[in-house]
Design a protein around this motif. Sequence first.
Motif, PDB file in Angstrom:
ATOM      1  N   LEU A 332       0.824  -1.217   0.000  1.00 42.97           N
ATOM      2  CA  LEU A 332       0.000   0.000   0.000  1.00 42.97           C
ATOM      3  C   LEU A 332       0.852   1.257   0.000  1.00 42.97           C
ATOM      4  O   LEU A 332       0.407   2.305  -0.485  1.00 42.97           O
ATOM      5  CB  LEU A 332      -0.943  -0.002   1.196  1.00 42.97           C
ATOM      6  CG  LEU A 332      -2.056  -1.052   1.151  1.00 42.97           C
ATOM      7  CD1 LEU A 332      -2.808  -1.114   2.465  1.00 42.97           C
ATOM      8  CD2 LEU A 332      -3.008  -0.768   0.005  1.00 42.97           C
ATOM      9  N   ARG A 333       2.050   1.166   0.541  1.00 42.76           N
ATOM     10  CA  ARG A 333       2.947   2.323   0.493  1.00 42.76           C
ATOM     11  C   ARG A 333       3.377   2.612  -0.935  1.00 42.76           C
ATOM     12  O   ARG A 333       3.533   3.777  -1.321  1.00 42.76           O
ATOM     13  CB  ARG A 333       4.152   2.076   1.397  1.00 42.76           C
ATOM     14  CG  ARG A 333       4.999   3.309   1.636  1.00 42.76           C
ATOM     15  CD  ARG A 333       5.810   3.206   2.909  1.00 42.76           C
ATOM     16  NE  ARG A 333       6.739   2.088   2.879  1.00 42.76           N
ATOM     17  CZ  ARG A 333       6.801   1.138   3.816  1.00 42.76           C
ATOM     18  NH1 ARG A 333       5.972   1.185   4.852  1.00 42.76           N
ATOM     19  NH2 ARG A 333       7.677   0.170   3.742  1.00 42.76           N
ATOM     20  N   SER A 334       3.578   1.573  -1.735  1.00 44.96           N
ATOM     21  CA  SER A 334       3.992   1.762  -3.128  1.00 44.96           C
ATOM     22  C   SER A 334       2.815   1.902  -4.083  1.00 44.96           C
ATOM     23  O   SER A 334       2.930   2.563  -5.117  1.00 44.96           O
ATOM     24  CB  SER A 334       4.858   0.579  -3.575  1.00 44.96           C
ATOM     25  OG  SER A 334       6.070   0.525  -2.862  1.00 44.96           O
ATOM     26  N   PHE A 335       1.694   1.275  -3.729  1.00 46.19           N
ATOM     27  CA  PHE A 335       0.494   1.307  -4.601  1.00 46.19           C
ATOM     28  C   PHE A 335      -0.705   1.737  -3.754  1.00 46.19           C
ATOM     29  O   PHE A 335      -1.568   0.916  -3.426  1.00 46.19           O
ATOM     30  CB  PHE A 335       0.250  -0.063  -5.224  1.00 46.19           C
ATOM     31  CG  PHE A 335       1.446  -0.639  -5.939  1.00 46.19           C
ATOM     32  CD1 PHE A 335       1.793  -0.176  -7.197  1.00 46.19           C
ATOM     33  CD2 PHE A 335       2.221  -1.606  -5.323  1.00 46.19           C
ATOM     34  CE1 PHE A 335       2.897  -0.711  -7.850  1.00 46.19           C
ATOM     35  CE2 PHE A 335       3.323  -2.132  -5.965  1.00 46.19           C
ATOM     36  CZ  PHE A 335       3.664  -1.680  -7.242  1.00 46.19           C
ATOM     37  N   PRO A 336      -0.772   3.004  -3.362  1.00 40.45           N
ATOM     38  CA  PRO A 336      -1.815   3.440  -2.429  1.00 40.45           C
ATOM     39  C   PRO A 336      -3.231   3.305  -2.963  1.00 40.45           C
ATOM     40  O   PRO A 336      -4.185   3.293  -2.183  1.00 40.45           O
ATOM     41  CB  PRO A 336      -1.453   4.901  -2.156  1.00 40.45           C
ATOM     42  CG  PRO A 336      -0.604   5.310  -3.318  1.00 40.45           C
ATOM     43  CD  PRO A 336       0.152   4.083  -3.717  1.00 40.45           C
ATOM     44  N   ILE A 337      -3.391   3.188  -4.288  1.00 39.24           N
ATOM     45  CA  ILE A 337      -4.742   2.992  -4.829  1.00 39.24           C
ATOM     46  C   ILE A 337      -4.939   1.563  -5.265  1.00 39.24           C
ATOM     47  O   ILE A 337      -6.033   1.195  -5.730  1.00 39.24           O
ATOM     48  CB  ILE A 337      -5.014   3.953  -6.008  1.00 39.24           C
ATOM     49  CG1 ILE A 337      -3.999   3.717  -7.135  1.00 39.24           C
ATOM     50  CG2 ILE A 337      -4.990   5.384  -5.555  1.00 39.24           C
ATOM     51  CD1 ILE A 337      -4.263   4.540  -8.361  1.00 39.24           C
ATOM     52  N   GLY A 338      -3.930   0.721  -5.113  1.00 38.63           N
ATOM     53  CA  GLY A 338      -4.065  -0.703  -5.406  1.00 38.63           C
ATOM     54  C   GLY A 338      -4.008  -1.017  -6.891  1.00 38.63           C
ATOM     55  O   GLY A 338      -4.217  -0.163  -7.748  1.00 38.63           O
ATOM     56  N   LEU A 339      -3.704  -2.295  -7.189  1.00 39.77           N
ATOM     57  CA  LEU A 339      -3.675  -2.786  -8.574  1.00 39.77           C
ATOM     58  C   LEU A 339      -4.876  -3.659  -8.873  1.00 39.77           C
ATOM     59  O   LEU A 339      -5.165  -3.957 -10.024  1.00 39.77           O
ATOM     60  CB  LEU A 339      -2.398  -3.600  -8.815  1.00 39.77           C
ATOM     61  CG  LEU A 339      -1.068  -2.886  -8.599  1.00 39.77           C
ATOM     62  CD1 LEU A 339       0.092  -3.855  -8.807  1.00 39.77           C
ATOM     63  CD2 LEU A 339      -0.931  -1.686  -9.525  1.00 39.77           C
ATOM     64  N   TYR A 340      -5.594  -4.090  -7.826  1.00 31.82           N
ATOM     65  CA  TYR A 340      -6.668  -5.054  -7.986  1.00 31.82           C
ATOM     66  C   TYR A 340      -8.047  -4.440  -7.796  1.00 31.82           C
ATOM     67  O   TYR A 340      -9.028  -5.105  -7.876  1.00 31.82           O
ATOM     68  CB  TYR A 340      -6.473  -6.203  -6.980  1.00 31.82           C
ATOM     69  CG  TYR A 340      -5.230  -7.023  -7.265  1.00 31.82           C
ATOM     70  CD1 TYR A 340      -5.315  -8.196  -7.993  1.00 31.82           C
ATOM     71  CD2 TYR A 340      -3.989  -6.624  -6.798  1.00 31.82           C
ATOM     72  CE1 TYR A 340      -4.180  -8.949  -8.266  1.00 31.82           C
ATOM     73  CE2 TYR A 340      -2.856  -7.372  -7.076  1.00 31.82           C
ATOM     74  CZ  TYR A 340      -2.953  -8.526  -7.800  1.00 31.82           C
ATOM     75  OH  TYR A 340      -1.835  -9.266  -8.066  1.00 31.82           O
TER      76      TYR A 340
END
Length: 340
Positions: A332-340
């Motif tokens: 979540l720190r790197s992808f705060p809006i998510g990939l899924y």
Amino acid sequence: PLVSFQPTNAEKAMLHGIRTARARSEPSKDPCRGVGTGWLRAKGQSKMQRFVRWVNWLMAVMSKLGVCLALLAALLIPCLVEAQPSGIVTPSYWDPRRKLDRPDMTRVPQIRFLVEDDYLPFNFIGPDGRLTGFNVDLARAICEELRVACTIQVRRWDTLLDSLDRNLGDAVIASLATTPELRRRYDVSDRYLETPARFVMRTDTMLSDATPEVLAGRSAAVVAGSAHEAYLRSFFPDTRLVPLGGPAEVWAAVAARDVDVGFSDAVGMVFWLHAQGSEVCCRLLGGPFTETRYFGEGMTIVMRRGSEPLRNAINFALQRLHQNGRHAEIYLRSFPIGLY
């Protein structure tokens, strides 16, 4: 347990009093305690009387059970809601039934990780001049979990595997695609991240889902010659494909209304969506697509052949980081809006 605590002396005395009362067959005032059944077998009663008493007993149990469930929900639901950010799905690649023993770290005295520094958000130089990113944070977390000394060395992308072959490092953590050829030449860890494919559309496009039926007759931009184009040709035969030069052209075509949807890798797409102005125009459509024949097996940590102790240690650490929530935190720190 979701909640753990140590009772005070007063609470211990109260618990002792409850146990003593139960031992003496005295009725408990705790609404979550059970209701005795011995009196149901009282002598001198007709079958109908016993039936009526049994119904009354069952209703009492249901009433008390309702109180218990209400109390339990009041305690647990806030914990569960706060466990994950609202609306964001964090991936899980580990079987919870799989039990790994803590490895013998005397056979792994240190780990020398090899990375590159020019692949946002996986490995890059931050504003403070320090190496950071998803892979870098994960490597550091693995070292902390294993309590082992580690170094993280930067190499050019095209020299990573050569540096590993020359024993200049022990493990490459640089988002390498896990191919059959890579597995043939090297030992690899368990998968630690997938990069799914996603559809994107304008926010005012009236589409409910990303299925072959919904997208029949619609236009979809894809990168020419990519796995995403091949996937749509195989599984979305009635969708009109518009092959373009690269992901940026795909997203621009969606924003300009030249096509109904775009289909590409989720990592670049979600960052584009939250770039200046793009979040106003567009949003994701449907769910993730993770077919390994088209989009790969995901990312693994690569080691030289014969690195069984190191591979076991890294796999143990990855599973522990999933169990204790550190993997989700780093994700979540790197992808705060998510990939899924």
